[in-house]
Design a protein around this motif. Structure first.
Motif, PDB file in Angstrom:
ATOM      1  N   GLY A 294     -37.860 -29.200  10.096  1.00 36.99           N
ATOM      2  CA  GLY A 294     -36.907 -30.276   9.848  1.00 36.99           C
ATOM      3  C   GLY A 294     -35.990 -29.959   8.683  1.00 36.99           C
ATOM      4  O   GLY A 294     -34.786 -30.248   8.733  1.00 36.99           O
TER       5      GLY A 294
ATOM      6  N   VAL B 150     -32.898 -28.070  16.095  1.00 38.03           N
ATOM      7  CA  VAL B 150     -33.826 -28.972  15.414  1.00 38.03           C
ATOM      8  C   VAL B 150     -33.697 -30.383  15.967  1.00 38.03           C
ATOM      9  O   VAL B 150     -34.697 -31.056  16.236  1.00 38.03           O
ATOM     10  CB  VAL B 150     -33.578 -28.955  13.890  1.00 38.03           C
ATOM     11  CG1 VAL B 150     -34.429 -30.007  13.191  1.00 38.03           C
ATOM     12  CG2 VAL B 150     -33.868 -27.569  13.319  1.00 38.03           C
TER      13      VAL B 150
ATOM     14  N   VAL C 175     -37.102 -32.729  17.457  1.00 43.34           N
ATOM     15  CA  VAL C 175     -37.803 -33.653  16.550  1.00 43.34           C
ATOM     16  C   VAL C 175     -38.159 -34.976  17.207  1.00 43.34           C
ATOM     17  O   VAL C 175     -38.940 -35.758  16.662  1.00 43.34           O
ATOM     18  CB  VAL C 175     -36.978 -33.921  15.274  1.00 43.34           C
ATOM     19  CG1 VAL C 175     -36.879 -32.661  14.434  1.00 43.34           C
ATOM     20  CG2 VAL C 175     -35.595 -34.465  15.609  1.00 43.34           C
TER      21      VAL C 175
ATOM     22  N   TYR D 226     -30.170 -36.636  12.914  1.00 42.51           N
ATOM     23  CA  TYR D 226     -29.569 -35.302  12.920  1.00 42.51           C
ATOM     24  C   TYR D 226     -28.236 -35.310  13.679  1.00 42.51           C
ATOM     25  O   TYR D 226     -27.286 -34.618  13.280  1.00 42.51           O
ATOM     26  CB  TYR D 226     -30.528 -34.298  13.551  1.00 42.51           C
ATOM     27  CG  TYR D 226     -31.651 -33.881  12.629  1.00 42.51           C
ATOM     28  CD1 TYR D 226     -31.530 -32.757  11.816  1.00 42.51           C
ATOM     29  CD2 TYR D 226     -32.825 -34.623  12.544  1.00 42.51           C
ATOM     30  CE1 TYR D 226     -32.556 -32.372  10.963  1.00 42.51           C
ATOM     31  CE2 TYR D 226     -33.858 -34.254  11.695  1.00 42.51           C
ATOM     32  CZ  TYR D 226     -33.712 -33.133  10.908  1.00 42.51           C
ATOM     33  OH  TYR D 226     -34.727 -32.757  10.055  1.00 42.51           O
TER      34      TYR D 226
ATOM     35  N   ALA E 160     -34.126 -38.232   7.413  1.00 50.32           N
ATOM     36  CA  ALA E 160     -34.581 -37.078   8.203  1.00 50.32           C
ATOM     37  C   ALA E 160     -35.965 -36.641   7.755  1.00 50.32           C
ATOM     38  O   ALA E 160     -36.850 -36.388   8.584  1.00 50.32           O
ATOM     39  CB  ALA E 160     -33.583 -35.930   8.072  1.00 50.32           C
TER      40      ALA E 160
ATOM     41  N   VAL F  28     -39.128 -36.933  10.312  1.00 47.58           N
ATOM     42  CA  VAL F  28     -39.875 -35.755  10.762  1.00 47.58           C
ATOM     43  C   VAL F  28     -41.348 -35.906  10.424  1.00 47.58           C
ATOM     44  O   VAL F  28     -42.228 -35.526  11.203  1.00 47.58           O
ATOM     45  CB  VAL F  28     -39.291 -34.483  10.124  1.00 47.58           C
ATOM     46  CG1 VAL F  28     -40.216 -33.298  10.349  1.00 47.58           C
ATOM     47  CG2 VAL F  28     -37.912 -34.184  10.703  1.00 47.58           C
TER      48      VAL F  28
END
Length: 295
Positions: A45, A108, A112, A120, A158, A162
């Motif tokens: 992440g 990514v 996730v 993101y 974020a 994650v």
């Protein structure tokens, strides 16, 4: 070796430290609330966050090259790296680097899971649109808000997402004072570039307000930051140890306000020192808040 060093300068990689601090602030908040995720998942992440941040830098270097060439008061925090205007690297190098970073960010984002992927996705759009058309947020007077949202809210979200696999309002409460502090920092970053930005039609806050009113706005935003910190402290939306530690940043904020006030009355100079103080204030906020949650 000369081109490699120019590429390192172009990336302005030292800014990535801020993204790491804010991401792991979100990780610590999630861990304090009982969430846990494997080390590799957390690092994955973080890789996405740093890649998106680096993409933003390289896109900005590409689309701001004309203005950066006119800057006469470049600091480590403003005016770009100066690599492209000096002809030390070609624009295509920055574009290919930005494309590679964007692909990592997308990879990514796709792994996730929902709803963390939405954080993101927004970061990718904001990072690209900060400098590049059609959004060009930095030209329209929206770049400051976009950058502050990325620092104070999207990056900690974020890290939290994650780690926990979900999003939380606790990160938003924690980020409210930091949002105002980040907006103040953006003004400090723009002050040295005032003449170059104004001559090329860039309509950021400092150009719209002028240096002096921008300075007053900076001081008002820092006052607002601590009013918001008082609000979240009284409301109990963040742990008391974290709130108590965050008040330790007040002397540095007062120093920043005094520094701007002094320049308002004696002339604008030593921009790098002001910007360094603003960056230190943001970094301390992330480190002390994380320590408070850990306690």
């Amino acid at each position: 070796m000369r081109r490699l060093w120019s590429l390192i300068l172009l990336s302005r990689a030292y800014f990535l430290a801020g993204g790491i601090v804010m991401y792991f602030l979100g990780v610590i908040v999630a861990s304090a609330e009982g969430a846990s995720r494997g080390f590799l998942a957390v690092v994955w992440g973080q890789l996405g966050v740093s890649a998106i941040q680096l993409m933003t830098h390289l896109i900005n270097e590409t689309y701001d090259v004309e203005r950066d060439g006119l800057v006469t008061t470049r600091t480590p925090f403003s005016g770009g790296s100066g690599v492209l205007p000096a002809g030390r690297l070609e624009k295509r190098v920055a574009l290919w680097g930005a494309a590679a970073c964007a692909l990592i960010g997308i990879a990514v984002m796709l792994t996730v899971g929902w709803p963390v992927a939405s954080v993101y996705a927004v970061a990718l759009v904001v990072g690209y649109g900060y400098s590049a058309p059609p959004l060009q947020l930095m030209v329209r007077g929206l770049g400051e808000l976009a950058a502050a949202l990325a620092v104070a809210l999207l990056t900690p979200l974020a890290g939290y997402g994650v780690t926990a696999g979900r999003l939380s309002a606790s990160v938003l409460w924690l980020g409210l004072p930091l949002l105002a502090t980040s907006l103040a920092f953006m003004i400090l970053v723009e002050l040295p570039d005032y003449d170059a930005d104004r001559s090329t039609g860039k309509r950021n806050w400092v150009v719209r307000l002028g240096r002096d009113w921008a300075g007053h706005t900076h001081n008002g935003l820092l006052v607002l930051s601590y009013l918001l910190l008082a609000l979240v402290t009284v409301a109990g939306t963040i742990p008391q140890p974290a709130a108590a530690l965050l008040w330790l940043t007040l002397p540095l904020a007062a120093w920043q306000v005094g520094g701007v006030w002094l320049r308002l009355h004696r002339g604008w100079r030593h921009y790098g020192l002001l910007a360094a103080g603003g960056m230190a204030l943001i970094g301390l906020y992330g480190l002390l808040a994380g320590l408070g949650y850990w306690i």
